[in-house]
Design a protein around this motif. Structure first.
Motif, PDB file in Angstrom:
ATOM      1  N   UNK A 178       1.044  -1.139   0.100  1.00 15.97           N
ATOM      2  CA  UNK A 178       0.032   0.189   0.169  1.00 15.97           C
ATOM      3  C   UNK A 178       0.967   1.376   0.026  1.00 15.97           C
TER       4      UNK A 178
ATOM      5  N   UNK B 135       1.852   6.794   4.921  1.00 14.16           N
ATOM      6  CA  UNK B 135       1.381   6.865   3.562  1.00 14.16           C
ATOM      7  C   UNK B 135       0.132   6.092   3.595  1.00 14.16           C
TER       8      UNK B 135
ATOM      9  N   UNK C 142      -2.492   8.722   5.079  1.00 11.39           N
ATOM     10  CA  UNK C 142      -2.905   9.738   4.248  1.00 11.39           C
ATOM     11  C   UNK C 142      -3.501   9.419   3.010  1.00 11.39           C
ATOM     12  N   UNK C 143      -2.997   8.336   2.200  1.00  8.72           N
ATOM     13  CA  UNK C 143      -3.664   7.788   1.249  1.00  8.72           C
ATOM     14  C   UNK C 143      -5.189   7.281   1.275  1.00  8.72           C
TER      15      UNK C 143
ATOM     16  N   UNK D 291      -7.039   8.199   3.528  1.00  8.29           N
ATOM     17  CA  UNK D 291      -7.954   9.304   3.990  1.00  8.29           C
ATOM     18  C   UNK D 291      -8.829   9.739   2.752  1.00  8.29           C
ATOM     19  N   UNK D 292      -8.028   9.943   1.680  1.00  8.52           N
ATOM     20  CA  UNK D 292      -8.696  10.366   0.615  1.00  8.52           C
ATOM     21  C   UNK D 292      -9.380   9.423  -0.592  1.00  8.52           C
ATOM     22  N   UNK D 293      -8.508   8.444  -0.994  1.00 10.80           N
ATOM     23  CA  UNK D 293      -8.688   7.807  -2.130  1.00 10.80           C
ATOM     24  C   UNK D 293      -9.473   6.446  -1.686  1.00 10.80           C
TER      25      UNK D 293
ATOM     26  N   UNK E 199       0.049   2.104  -3.292  1.00  9.69           N
ATOM     27  CA  UNK E 199      -1.339   2.639  -3.162  1.00  9.69           C
ATOM     28  C   UNK E 199      -2.303   1.296  -3.160  1.00  9.69           C
ATOM     29  N   UNK E 200      -3.505   1.558  -2.893  1.00 10.37           N
ATOM     30  CA  UNK E 200      -4.551   0.367  -2.975  1.00 10.37           C
ATOM     31  C   UNK E 200      -4.608  -0.123  -4.249  1.00 10.37           C
ATOM     32  N   UNK E 201      -4.598   0.641  -5.358  1.00 12.60           N
ATOM     33  CA  UNK E 201      -4.563   0.051  -6.821  1.00 12.60           C
ATOM     34  C   UNK E 201      -3.726  -1.037  -6.840  1.00 12.60           C
TER      35      UNK E 201
ATOM     36  N   UNK F 191       4.412  13.142  -1.639  1.00 13.25           N
ATOM     37  CA  UNK F 191       4.902  13.377  -3.123  1.00 13.25           C
ATOM     38  C   UNK F 191       6.197  13.759  -3.221  1.00 13.25           C
TER      39      UNK F 191
END
Lengths: 184, 184
Positions: free
Chosen positions: B21, B98, B101-102, B104-106, B25-27, B165
């Motif tokens: 992750x 990460x 934060x990640x 929290x949005x996506x 990321x989740x993707x 970033x």
DNA sequence: ATCGTGTTTGAGTATTCACTCTAATTTGAT
DNA sequence: ATCAAATTAGAGTGAATACTCAAACACGAT
């Protein structure tokens, strides 16, 4: 893409893409979903765009452009103007703001094109804020004004981020507080 | 899951999930990728977890817990302590930060479970910061101290977001500036 | 040593993804 | 009206996805 029909279809596809990214992020933005919302079939999509990424990038470019006010007056606006413009962007153009914030966090990984664009835009933004700060507080060293600009820009992004999670969050109030903190 | 082997496998899977992750990321966090990194086959994964989402949620819960310092000493720490703990979390435990934060949005979109968890944690955090602010500046109204706490917490998130970033971004410097802005 | 239960194997399923292709239709300059 | 080019229709491709399952295996209390 020279006929009217093509231009209309292109606009419908971009509208659908923007709304989908704002609603469900990059992950939920599939070709099928975009086409359904735009009332179009995959064949039409690929007649106008080379790839899904191209359509997404077009929308992201729109969002980044919308985040900056009056690019022509670069350097002539006050810090308050810049902050207020960002607040208007976040509260008034919800879809684009969500795209902007969402991309800044999740969309940049593994996609150098997006990451580079976001970082370059951030740098330009910080520089613009720095100039406005220097005009307000002429005595500051460049290092100091840069630091203040960076704190302000990233903090504003944090406030905007939270508004994505909680639509009732009062962006203007916190932006005002941050503005004050940057100039005292 | 009662034997030692199962517990070890569970730990390996959660480690792999967390790192994936953080990296992509989740993707990019697929069952196949998680299993490969953990040295495990899909059957073993689903022997321990009901779904991919369950494993992800476990990791997120860990990240949220790790963002808060000394939960036992709730209410006894200074604002500086709280800010410094967050800086340590962001800079020292990049992986979990990460994830936090990640998500929290996506990750919160279309997933009420995650969204609720993130918002509840945010509220608790704001309340904790507010208490510390009130101890430092006893004269403030509750509305004012709450506003200051909200500005501080969301701004810190913004600073942390930017570090995702740009790893060279100096979180500590900006956190210090925000801390000062919250108490003057 | 035995045996029930926890664990691993690894091929297999159904679904969804971005994307393609050909034929049919529509457009707009002539 | 004609015709080449732009556009659309819509089934179809292969790859990747989350997830399943029966059989083999390992553990550990007895």
């Amino acid at each position: 893409m020279r006929y009217r029909a093509g231009l209309q279809t292109q606009a419908k596809i971009l509208d659908a893409t923007r709304k989908l990214i704002a609603e469900s992020g990059l992950e939920g933005t599939t070709i099928k979903a975009v086409c359904e919302r735009a009332g179009v079939l995959p064949g039409s999509f690929y007649n106008l765009f080379d790839s899904k990424e191209q359509a997404v990038l077009t929308v992201v470019r729109q969002a980044i452009d919308a985040a900056d006010p009056d690019p022509e007056q670069l350097g002539n606006e006050s810090l308050k103007d810049l902050v207020e413009a960002y607040v208007r962007f976040v509260t008034g153009q919800g879809d684009l703001a969500r795209v902007y914030i969402g991309i800044a966090v999740s969309g940049s990984r593994g996609k150098p094109e997006l990451r580079g664009r976001v970082l370059r835009h951030h740098q330009a933004r910080v520089s613009r804020f720095r100039q406005a700060i220097e005009k307000e507080r002429p005595g500051l060293s460049e290092q100091d004004s840069t630091r203040r600009a960076e704190t302000l820009v990233t903090s504003l992004n944090g406030v905007a981020l939270h508004r994505v999670l909680d639509p009732k969050f009062d962006v203007a109030v916190h932006a005002r507080a941050l503005l004050e903190g940057a100039t005292t």
